[in-house]
Design an enzyme around this catalytic site. Structure first.
Site, PDB file in Angstrom:
ATOM      1  N   ARG A 112     -13.601  13.457   9.171  1.00  0.00           N
ATOM      2  CA  ARG A 112     -12.324  14.136   9.461  1.00  0.00           C
ATOM      3  C   ARG A 112     -12.058  15.260   8.474  1.00  0.00           C
ATOM      4  O   ARG A 112     -11.568  16.324   8.831  1.00  0.00           O
ATOM      5  CB  ARG A 112     -11.165  13.128   9.370  1.00  0.00           C
ATOM      6  CG  ARG A 112     -10.979  12.276  10.600  1.00  0.00           C
ATOM      7  CD  ARG A 112     -10.065  11.101  10.318  1.00  0.00           C
ATOM      8  NE  ARG A 112      -8.806  11.499   9.732  1.00  0.00           N
ATOM      9  CZ  ARG A 112      -8.049  10.711   8.975  1.00  0.00           C
ATOM     10  NH1 ARG A 112      -8.440   9.481   8.699  1.00  0.00           N
ATOM     11  NH2 ARG A 112      -6.908  11.149   8.489  1.00  0.00           N
ATOM     12  N   HIS A 135       0.852  -1.193   0.000  1.00  0.00           N
ATOM     13  CA  HIS A 135       0.000   0.000   0.000  1.00  0.00           C
ATOM     14  C   HIS A 135       0.883   1.236   0.000  1.00  0.00           C
ATOM     15  O   HIS A 135       1.918   1.283   0.656  1.00  0.00           O
ATOM     16  CB  HIS A 135      -0.895   0.008   1.251  1.00  0.00           C
ATOM     17  CG  HIS A 135      -1.732   1.242   1.363  1.00  0.00           C
ATOM     18  ND1 HIS A 135      -2.896   1.409   0.645  1.00  0.00           N
ATOM     19  CD2 HIS A 135      -1.575   2.375   2.095  1.00  0.00           C
ATOM     20  CE1 HIS A 135      -3.419   2.594   0.939  1.00  0.00           C
ATOM     21  NE2 HIS A 135      -2.631   3.197   1.811  1.00  0.00           N
ATOM     22  N   LYS A 150      -8.031  -0.921   6.690  1.00  0.00           N
ATOM     23  CA  LYS A 150      -8.346  -1.418   5.336  1.00  0.00           C
ATOM     24  C   LYS A 150      -7.422  -2.574   4.963  1.00  0.00           C
ATOM     25  O   LYS A 150      -7.851  -3.536   4.331  1.00  0.00           O
ATOM     26  CB  LYS A 150      -8.225  -0.295   4.302  1.00  0.00           C
ATOM     27  CG  LYS A 150      -9.321   0.765   4.424  1.00  0.00           C
ATOM     28  CD  LYS A 150      -9.357   1.696   3.230  1.00  0.00           C
ATOM     29  CE  LYS A 150      -8.289   2.748   3.270  1.00  0.00           C
ATOM     30  NZ  LYS A 150      -8.605   3.910   4.103  1.00  0.00           N
ATOM     31  N   ASP A 198     -14.356   3.169   8.782  1.00  0.00           N
ATOM     32  CA  ASP A 198     -13.273   4.047   8.325  1.00  0.00           C
ATOM     33  C   ASP A 198     -13.788   5.037   7.287  1.00  0.00           C
ATOM     34  O   ASP A 198     -13.419   6.216   7.312  1.00  0.00           O
ATOM     35  CB  ASP A 198     -12.128   3.224   7.733  1.00  0.00           C
ATOM     36  CG  ASP A 198     -11.081   4.111   7.079  1.00  0.00           C
ATOM     37  OD1 ASP A 198     -10.508   4.950   7.802  1.00  0.00           O
ATOM     38  OD2 ASP A 198     -10.872   4.001   5.865  1.00  0.00           O
ATOM     39  N   SER A 201      -6.695   4.363   9.892  1.00  0.00           N
ATOM     40  CA  SER A 201      -7.432   4.339   8.624  1.00  0.00           C
ATOM     41  C   SER A 201      -6.758   3.410   7.623  1.00  0.00           C
ATOM     42  O   SER A 201      -7.388   2.527   7.034  1.00  0.00           O
ATOM     43  CB  SER A 201      -7.520   5.763   8.053  1.00  0.00           C
ATOM     44  OG  SER A 201      -8.105   5.750   6.772  1.00  0.00           O
TER      45      SER A 201
END
Length: 433
Positions: free
Chosen positions: A168, A82, A187, A161, A183
């Site tokens: 946010r 990621h 995921k 999330d 967050s």
């Protein structure tokens, strides 16, 4: 237990219990807690922070707020990758076929771009016919058959999330390391991999502007991974200028295809080798990082990684003629040259500003509903530390609107900071945590 007591506790800088965090996530996901109450708690977290245990409990609660993907049928070690995002970031398109070619299963869900950062799914959908929306059964089947599948987030992964992330953004609480870390990791945990390699970008085009912030975030995410039983490696990479030379969907896909054919820009090469070598290590297929890098280069040179990209595109409905003949990709109506007015060396090339200009041309979106123009974008010809002569091309603007294209040319001229003194190349890999 009630939300008012939980808000008061965090307001007063007290540590929240696991049960209190789980209560908040469960009830907020079910809409039993209002947005204004959730906002109060998120603001208290933003101001007062969280302990490692609190962040881990928040992450796991968010991961478990929706569906959890089980990838254990693909093998003992499933490694996910990621990136925290950036401009020109087409690393997934290059790295994942390489990893699959080495024999490591690649089952990856990616997102779309928003604002000045690009999204992997938008780039994949620039390939005519490529289906990013296949069901989970087919997703797993594709990985079993060809070793790789790249899709959009079709499952209901970490819905808590999604709600907290949107909130946010509206209450100026985006820049919070506990909230960013939870967050990202929620995921990743929900997506089913048991090993995670994170590309933590930092610089002008990244969410973390300084290396210090990137290190703090990396340490948090690594700690979450450890407590959640997911071995995690964080690699901090430089995002002061765009990755590679292409910014824009068709242009980036073409650059990724060329990279798998051996024509790989140096910054992309360094990032691919570093991330990839640690993915190979976590998969249990090589302890020696330098040997793993050689393995990656071999799979580029022998075209196995390029063939894996073809297999992926074909299996998911894409037209492989575009991979084999990149000139088929739709071209922008106008191509403008950005000409240097000055001689010297490129000192700075602000990635965020380049990303914003590309977005204004139509390569990005300001809201999730915006339609992307896949043909437009920017090709850089000169990057940081490069020598420049008067009259040389700094960049090419690909536009479908003449006025926007000419405006982009003037803006890019302003972004290039050219100085008389020689400029040293910036480091690409800033740290491994």
């Amino acid at each position: 237990m009630n939300i008012i007591e939980i808000i008061a506790k965090k307001r007063d800088k007290q540590e929240l219990k696991k049960e209190e965090i789980e209560y908040f996530i469960k009830e907020y996901t079910k809409n039993n807690i209002t947005d204004y109450q959730a906002s109060a708690l998120i603001m208290a977290i933003y101001l007062n922070g969280m302990t490692d245990e609190e962040i881990t409990n928040l992450t796991i609660a968010m991961a478990q707020s929706g569906e959890m993907l089980n990838l254990s049928m693909l093998g003992k070690n499933v490694v996910d990758k990621h990136s925290t995002g950036g401009v020109g970031d087409k690393i997934t398109l290059i790295l994942m076929p390489i990893i699959a070619a080495i024999g490591i299963p690649v089952a990856k869900m990616s997102g779309r771009g928003l604002g000045y950062t690009g999204g992997t799914i938008d780039k994949l959908e620039a390939i005519p016919g490529y289906n990013t929306n296949i069901d989970i059964k087919q997703f797993i089947e594709n990985v079993k058959n060809i070793g790789i599948s790249l899709i959009g987030q079709t499952m209901n992964l970490a819905p808590a999330d999604k709600k907290i992330y949107a909130l946010r953004d509206t209450i100026a609480c985006t820049e919070s390391i506990p909230l960013i870390a939870s967050s990202i990791m929620s995921k990743k945990i929900a997506a089913g991999a048991n090993k995670i390699v994170l590309d933590v970008t930092c610089g002008s085009g990244a969410f973390m502007k300084s290396e210090e912030e990137a290190r703090k975030l990396s340490n948090r995410m690594k700690q979450i991974g450890k407590l959640a039983g997911k071995e995690t490696i964080c690699i901090i990479t430089n995002m002061n200028e765009p990755v590679g030379y292409a910014i824009g969907n068709n242009l980036e896909v073409i650059e990724a295809i060329e990279a798998l054919n051996g024509k790989m820009p140096e910054d992309i090469k360094q990032i691919v080798l570093e991330l990839g070598s640690y993915m190979v290590k976590l998969a249990g297929m090589g302890e020696n990082i330098e040997e793993n890098k050689k393995k990656i280069l071999e799979n580029i040179e022998n075209k196995k990684a390029y063939q894996k990209l073809i297999d992926l595109v074909k299996t998911q409905g894409g037209d492989i003629r575009y991979i084999k003949e990149t000139e088929r990709f739709k071209k922008a109506q106008f191509i403008f040259k950005v000409i240097s007015q000055k001689e010297g060396y490129v000192k700075k090339l602000n990635a965020q500003k380049i990303g914003e200009i590309s977005g204004d041309l139509g390569a990005g979106r300001k809201t999730k509903e915006d339609k992307i123009d896949e043909a437009v974008g920017i090709i850089l010809n000169k990057k940081t530390s490069n020598k420049v002569q008067v009259g040389e091309v700094l960049a090419y603007v690909h536009a479908n609107d003449e006025q926007k294209g000419r405006q982009a040319v003037e803006q890019i001229k302003e972004i290039y900071e050219i100085v008389d003194q020689k400029v040293e190349e910036e480091k690409i890999i800033l740290g491994i945590i």
